[in-house]
Design an enzyme around this catalytic site. Structure first.
Site, PDB file in Angstrom:
ATOM      1  N   SER A  24      40.549  93.072  78.578  1.00 49.84           N
ATOM      2  CA  SER A  24      39.104  93.278  78.441  1.00 49.84           C
ATOM      3  C   SER A  24      38.601  92.705  77.120  1.00 49.84           C
ATOM      4  O   SER A  24      37.554  92.052  77.071  1.00 49.84           O
ATOM      5  CB  SER A  24      38.769  94.763  78.524  1.00 49.84           C
ATOM      6  OG  SER A  24      37.393  94.984  78.300  1.00 49.84           O
ATOM      7  N   PHE A  50      29.624  85.236  76.113  1.00 49.49           N
ATOM      8  CA  PHE A  50      30.851  85.633  76.803  1.00 49.49           C
ATOM      9  C   PHE A  50      30.881  85.095  78.227  1.00 49.49           C
ATOM     10  O   PHE A  50      31.901  85.187  78.879  1.00 49.49           O
ATOM     11  CB  PHE A  50      30.986  87.162  76.829  1.00 49.49           C
ATOM     12  CG  PHE A  50      30.897  87.769  75.446  1.00 49.49           C
ATOM     13  CD1 PHE A  50      31.535  87.168  74.367  1.00 49.49           C
ATOM     14  CD2 PHE A  50      30.175  88.928  75.234  1.00 49.49           C
ATOM     15  CE1 PHE A  50      31.451  87.721  73.097  1.00 49.49           C
ATOM     16  CE2 PHE A  50      30.091  89.491  73.962  1.00 49.49           C
ATOM     17  CZ  PHE A  50      30.729  88.892  72.915  1.00 49.49           C
ATOM     18  N   TRP A  64      38.657  88.973  77.373  1.00 55.10           N
ATOM     19  CA  TRP A  64      37.572  88.507  78.249  1.00 55.10           C
ATOM     20  C   TRP A  64      36.301  88.263  77.442  1.00 55.10           C
ATOM     21  O   TRP A  64      35.535  87.347  77.735  1.00 55.10           O
ATOM     22  CB  TRP A  64      37.304  89.556  79.331  1.00 55.10           C
ATOM     23  CG  TRP A  64      36.159  89.227  80.253  1.00 55.10           C
ATOM     24  CD1 TRP A  64      36.216  88.534  81.430  1.00 55.10           C
ATOM     25  CD2 TRP A  64      34.776  89.586  80.078  1.00 55.10           C
ATOM     26  NE1 TRP A  64      34.963  88.434  81.988  1.00 55.10           N
ATOM     27  CE2 TRP A  64      34.058  89.069  81.174  1.00 55.10           C
ATOM     28  CE3 TRP A  64      34.079  90.279  79.090  1.00 55.10           C
ATOM     29  CZ2 TRP A  64      32.680  89.234  81.321  1.00 55.10           C
ATOM     30  CZ3 TRP A  64      32.711  90.443  79.230  1.00 55.10           C
ATOM     31  CH2 TRP A  64      32.025  89.934  80.328  1.00 55.10           C
ATOM     32  N   HIS A  65      36.109  89.071  76.399  1.00 56.80           N
ATOM     33  CA  HIS A  65      34.874  88.972  75.625  1.00 56.80           C
ATOM     34  C   HIS A  65      34.805  87.724  74.761  1.00 56.80           C
ATOM     35  O   HIS A  65      33.703  87.285  74.417  1.00 56.80           O
ATOM     36  CB  HIS A  65      34.688  90.216  74.747  1.00 56.80           C
ATOM     37  CG  HIS A  65      34.192  91.402  75.502  1.00 56.80           C
ATOM     38  ND1 HIS A  65      35.025  92.236  76.217  1.00 56.80           N
ATOM     39  CD2 HIS A  65      32.939  91.892  75.666  1.00 56.80           C
ATOM     40  CE1 HIS A  65      34.302  93.192  76.784  1.00 56.80           C
ATOM     41  NE2 HIS A  65      33.038  93.009  76.469  1.00 56.80           N
ATOM     42  N   GLY A  66      35.922  87.156  74.389  1.00 56.05           N
ATOM     43  CA  GLY A  66      35.826  85.961  73.560  1.00 56.05           C
ATOM     44  C   GLY A  66      37.167  85.476  73.059  1.00 56.05           C
ATOM     45  O   GLY A  66      38.151  86.230  73.018  1.00 56.05           O
TER      46      GLY A  66
END
Length: 476
Positions: A322, A476, A325-327
């Site tokens: 997670s 993102f 996934w954001h960056g």
């Protein structure tokens, strides 16, 4: 094209009028119109991005059809792997290529070897993480035989590119949103009114709360090495409100805009800062992503119905993925790791599901019990947000080091007049949300006109329009 821009307001008015006056009578025309305007909306940033969303749409549409037509296990598996490869491969290249190259070079440099870095100047397509996960869930559900594929390419393409939620969610499941493209709609005034309320409330969150906080968050994080403890604590708290107002504001507007066109999107936030523990926070924050990881990663790995060691493994995998996934930055991975650490004691003690229901109005005794838990959860969340916001892990640790040096003072409040006014804005905002936490937004129900008028007045008085700020989750 930003939701908080006059260009989008004009775009929305024109699309709304054409949609209901010309294209709403026949589904094919309606969905084709939505597809075209969604591509115009998305191409407004950079027309080159359109090729990627079209590729993802075409691949998953035809793979979905082929998965339905064949019962051969090996062929189905190959088709599924092809969908994963195209979608995740495209996402990995555009979002993570340079990160992997630079991390590889840094790892060898630690060992004393110098390797040439072959990074590329890659523009990250807006919303690629969102629509990639949306199309992937479609293929996964068909592969699992939980969903029948659509026969209409136009319906599927409109589902993938639906402009209200295209660039920052909510991440919709095909089982929920795709059937709505097959329905015939009549204009529903009640639904449209609730949508308008959500748009106004979301806009207030964005231009009044988030963008006002952003001014000071940017200054504090830029000058963290010269500021004292109070200022740095304020910086982390301001960022907590900035990202909440920014992202939940976008989600509210996306859901509200969809309702103007007769569509219902799933709720993405449920007052997360009133959570009594970190497990409740993650049930109420970015709900569409949390449930996506739950259904397509956590449960397939065994979820909580495995040994303790595997439960711990599953938890850390989900939070680390997670974060990633954001960056493409180690800061997001550390942020995910911290949240996994927060979550772990609740999981091991089997108390991660004790706070399921929303907090109702409290008496004095209950307040003394609940409010401290809310404040502790908020403090832990603000601490983790420092890594999320910092440019690097090194900067985050320096920020924290300066924050805990106990150099108290009020220089930031003293020198920045509007910082006091910002605090005065945040207090009523928190109170409004607290007393309306049983509802999706606070404008509806009693005294709607007065509340709507007050919101519009606050937006015009305190909102920033001369230089509209991008939404944080666009990156993102």
């Amino acid at each position: 094209m930003l939701f908080n821009s006059f260009a989008f307001l004009l775009f929305l008015i024109i699309v709304f009028l054409l949609y209901w006056s010309v294209f709403s009578k026949k589904n094919t025309y309606r969905n084709l119109f939505l597809l075209i305007v969604s591509y115009v909306f998305y191409g407004w940033w950079d027309y080159r991005f359109l090729g990627l969303i079209l590729l993802s749409t075409v691949v998953d549409y035809f793979i979905g059809r082929q998965l339905e037509r064949t019962g051969i296990k090996k062929k189905r598996k190959l088709l599924f792997i092809l969908s994963l490869s195209v979608n995740l491969g495209t996402l990995a290249f555009f979002k993570y290529y340079n990160f992997f190259i630079e991390s590889w070079v840094d790892a060898w440099s630690i060992l004393g070897y110098h390797i040439e870095s072959y990074t590329l100047h890659i523009i990250l397509p807006v919303g690629i993480s969102f629509y990639t996960f949306q199309t992937l869930s479609y293929t996964i559900d068909i592969y699992r035989k939980q969903l029948k594929p659509t026969n209409s390419f136009i319906d599927f393409a409109a589902f993938v590119s639906f402009f209200p939620q295209l660039v920052a969610g909510p991440i919709e499941r095909a089982s929920h949103l795709l059937p709505q493209f097959e329905k015939k709609f009549k204009f529903d005034f009640k639904l449209a009114k609730s949508g308008l309320h959500l748009i106004i409330w979301g806009l207030l969150k964005k231009v009044v709360i988030a963008d006002s906080c952003a001014i000071y968050v940017n200054e504090i994080f830029k000058n963290y090495d010269t500021l004292n403890t109070v200022s740095l604590i304020l910086g982390s708290v301001y960022f907590a409100f900035q990202i909440y107002g920014d992202f939940s504001g976008y989600s509210d507007m996306a859901i509200g805009i969809a309702r103007l066109f007769g569509f219902n999107l799933k709720r993405n936030f449920n007052y997360p800062y009133f959570s009594r523990d970190i497990a409740e926070f993650w049930r109420n924050w970015h709900i569409s992503l949390t449930t996506w990881f739950r259904d397509y990663l956590y449960i397939p790995m065994g979820g909580s119905r495995v040994s303790t060691i595997k439960k711990v493994r599953n938890t850390f995998v989900v939070f680390l993925v997670s974060g990633f996934w954001h960056g493409a930055n180690w800061t997001f991975i550390v942020w995910g790791f911290l949240n996994a650490l927060y979550f772990l004691p609740l999981l091991l003690a089997k108390k991660n599901r004790i706070n399921i229901s929303t907090i109702k109005m409290l008496g004095i005794k209950q307040t003394l019990s609940v409010v401290p838990r809310i404040l502790i959860t908020f403090f832990l969340t603000c601490f983790a947000w420092i890594f999320f916001r910092a440019d690097s892990v090194e900067v985050a640790f320096k920020y924290i080091s300066n924050m805990v040096n106990f150099n108290f003072g009020i220089e930031f409040l003293g020198h920045e007049r509007y910082s006091v006014e910002l605090l005065l804005l945040l207090v009523p905002f928190v109170l409004v949300e607290w007393f309306n936490k049983l509802y999706e937004e606070p404008i509806s129900r009693n005294y709607e006109f007065i509340k709507l008028s007050l919101c519009i007045l606050v937006i015009f008085m305190f909102g920033s329009y001369s230089n509209p700020q991008d939404f944080i989750y666009f990156q993102f």
